[in-house]
Design an enzyme around this catalytic site. Structure first.
Site: not given
Length: 640
Positions: A39, A42, A114, A116, A170-171, A471, A474, A545
């Site tokens: 947009d 920066s 600034d 992100p 950016k108009i 563990g 099985g 667990s």
């Protein structure tokens, strides 16, 4: 003074002194730029630095060179590269980290963050917003309001920002269309009016060419509002930190010798003077301020933002993590509270899992005891949820292992925030804003009992232990655990087995097998095991667990040396071959979701007290090995 006369040193010194005094007395505004990716955040900051002439010639030359390599503006200088300093940022054309820049005008000083725009870096945006007084929310005039625009606006509101500039950037790419600008502003106001902002200032601009940034645009005669710089210079932002109740988090106890004991830190809010009464937040004990030491020496008073060392009249117990406060307006002290959190980790928040909660100077283990709701960023509705994914926002109750001192975030931004840290990776995984303490927490106390843990153990002539078998399904856990209990029972020991399958028939019958339910399953079992150990028993726990964090949390609630982790190490292929219950076959067909080892991870212990490699050994041999280990590793006499 004529044109040929040189200024005297006194005259030059006077002008310098006046200039420095003017600069010192100018107000400071902290703001951030945020919004969706690309947009122009920066670029806008680069434009502000360029227009206020705060770019050195070598910096400008570097950016000109970088523009030829990484720029996106053709032959023009790419002002975004003034801020995007990381090589990765320049190559990708995005902001990753939070960049802070200083600039000044004749009317005001500014620090701008600034942040992100990418969703995966939302945590960085929250970091930038945490200290800002105003947010410049950029909106690409071609794209309009996007989900990230809403998310950043909501986070800004959540973090206490009350002033917003809607910079429709950016108009120039839409021919300075007034109708499009007004439609975007109306769309933004439609959702932002619910967020409690004090002011919303819409400004149409082109950061690349400077239209309405620092100079009024000749391309938009229909706009009669201020430029961005004019608005930033004029906006009134109340800083009530100096007038708020005194809060002084202790960062360090300075005791170089027996005659000096000072408490060092930065005053979060309020002011303090020599002779003032102060109160220790956690204990309630009071004293008087005997002396205040600053970097300039002893001073009579100090206020918010100043780093000082306080000396008190009395010797009172006070250390890092505690807080000196105004006696007439103390903070809350509790081990349970409600908070809004921004989840920042790729692994979801799981209620019941233990995390480290850290404030400015304090920390303690904590769990999310209840996830109350998740916020829908599209309409800000509160939705039921069992977990939070990365960048999601929700409200939850937290339960702490030890009380902390805090203020609700709405009353004090300095003492109402915290972060959550993953106990295994040490990553910061969430940022939180405390809403209020839970009063019920202060009404529950440990009941003193005449027959205590030591008495229970003495009656049984044994020292309690918790033998925690872990563990995969099985692996042979239950078989070995059963043999160990038979051996201990034959020796006259008092034991009890908590088996995973058996416990799910009663205590945990309401839990499924999602990650969140597995976490709660182990939390409950660990608490039961602790109570049984308090009763003097040797407790044998046999659970898959699967997560290290839950096993570590179980260990930490036991007495030192009481918890023995036994890793029944059987390769997955062998577990599948054995498959005593036919579960692996069903899981491999997709009939059982979230099955450990197939569609859900098993995190093997890294430092188990006992590791049993089962292939090629009988269960009886392994039970005997455990018995020998227990004989050789009896708890010390003082551990009971």
């Amino acid at each position: 003074m004529t044109r040929l006369e040189k200024p005297t040193e006194d005259a030059a010194g006077t002008r310098l002194g006046v200039y420095l005094a003017t600069q010192k007395n100018k107000g400071l505004l902290r703001f951030l730029t945020c919004g969706s990716v690309d947009d122009g955040k920066s670029t806008l900051i680069g434009r502000l630095l360029y227009d206020t002439k705060l770019i050195f010639e070598d910096q400008l030359a570097d950016v000109q060179n970088a523009s030829r390599k990484f720029g996106t503006t053709g032959e023009d200088i790419d002002l975004a590269l003034l801020v995007d300093g990381l090589e990765a940022e320049r190559e990708q054309g995005i902001t990753i980290d939070v960049a802070y820049r200083f600039f000044t005008t004749p009317a005001r000083k500014f620090i701008v963050a600034d942040t992100p725009g990418h969703e995966q870096y939302t945590r960085n945006m929250a970091t930038g917003a945490s200290t800002a007084d105003l947010a410049v929310v950029l909106v690409d005039a071609r794209k309009g309001v996007l989900p990230q625009t809403r998310r950043h606006s909501f986070i800004a509101s959540l973090l206490g920002i009350r002033h917003v500039v809607v910079a429709v950037n950016k108009i120039d790419l839409i021919d300075f269309d007034r109708g499009r600008f007004e439609a975007i502003v109306a769309d933004y106001r439609a959702f932002a009016d619910k967020l409690g902002f004090t002011s919303i200032a819409p400004i149409p601009m082109s950061a690349r060419y400077g239209d309405n940034v620092s100079i009024r645009s000749e391309h938009m005669p229909w706009y009669d509002g201020p430029t961005l710089i004019e608005h930033l210079e004029q906006v009134v932002v109340d800083d009530d930190r100096a007038s708020a109740p005194f809060r002084f988090p202790i960062q360090y106890v300075n005791r170089p010798n027996l005659d000096f004991r000072g408490f060092a830190g930065t005053i979060a809010t309020g002011r303090v003077a020599v002779g003032d009464a102060v109160r220790v937040a956690k204990s309630g004990k009071q004293s008087l301020v005997r002396e205040i030491l600053s970097p300039r020496g002893s001073v009579k008073a100090a206020e918010a933002h100043q780093a000082v060392t306080l000396l008190l009249e009395d010797e009172i117990e006070l250390s890092r993590g505690n807080m000196l406060v105004a006696p007439e307006a103390p903070p809350e002290v509790s081990d349970q509270f409600t908070a809004d959190i921004v989840w920042m980790d790729e692994h979801p928040l799981l209620p019941g899992r233990s995390y480290i909660l850290r404030t400015e100077t304090d920390q303690t283990p904590a769990t999310v005891s209840e996830l109350k709701y998740r916020v829908n960023i599209e309409n800000f509705a509160h939705e039921a949820a069992s977990s939070l994914a990365m960048n999601e926002i929700g409200s939850c109750n937290l339960s702490l292992q030890a009380p902390i001192a805090f203020d609700p975030y709405g009353e004090n931004r300095s003492t109402g925030t915290f972060i959550l840290i993953d106990r295994t990776t040490n990553r910061t995984i969430a940022a939180g804003m405390i809403a209020h303490g839970l009063r019920r927490a202060t009404n529950v106390h440990w009941q003193a009992l005449d027959v205590d843990r030591k008495a229970h153990a003495a009656l049984k002539n044994q020292r309690p232990r918790v033998l925690w078998f872990t563990g995969m399904s099985g692996s042979g856990k239950s078989t070995i655990a059963n043999l160990v209990e038979k051996k201990l029972h034959s020796e006259g020991r008092h034991t009890y087995i908590l088996d995973g399958d058996n416990v799910r028939h009663g205590l945990n019958r309401d839990l499924g097998f999602t990650d969140a339910d597995r976490v709660e399953n182990i939390r409950r079992v660990a608490e039961v095991a602790r109570l049984m150990a308090d009763a003097g028993l040797i407790v044998i726990v046999s659970f898959i667990s699967p997560f290290r964090s839950e096993r570590r949390a179980a260990r930490e609630i036991m007495r030192p040396g009481e918890f023995v982790e036994i890793f029944v190490d059987t390769p997955l292929e062998e577990c599948i071959r054995r498959d005593p219950k036919g579960l692996y076959e069903r899981a491999l067909k997709g009939e059982i979701p979230n099955f450990t080892g197939i569609s859900s991870p098993y995190e093997a212990p890294e430092n188990a007290e006992i590791r049993l490699e089962t292939v090629g050994r009988t269960p009886e041999e392994m039970a005997e090995a455990i018995g020998r280990w227990l004989e050789e590793n009896q708890p010390a006499a003082g551990d009971e």
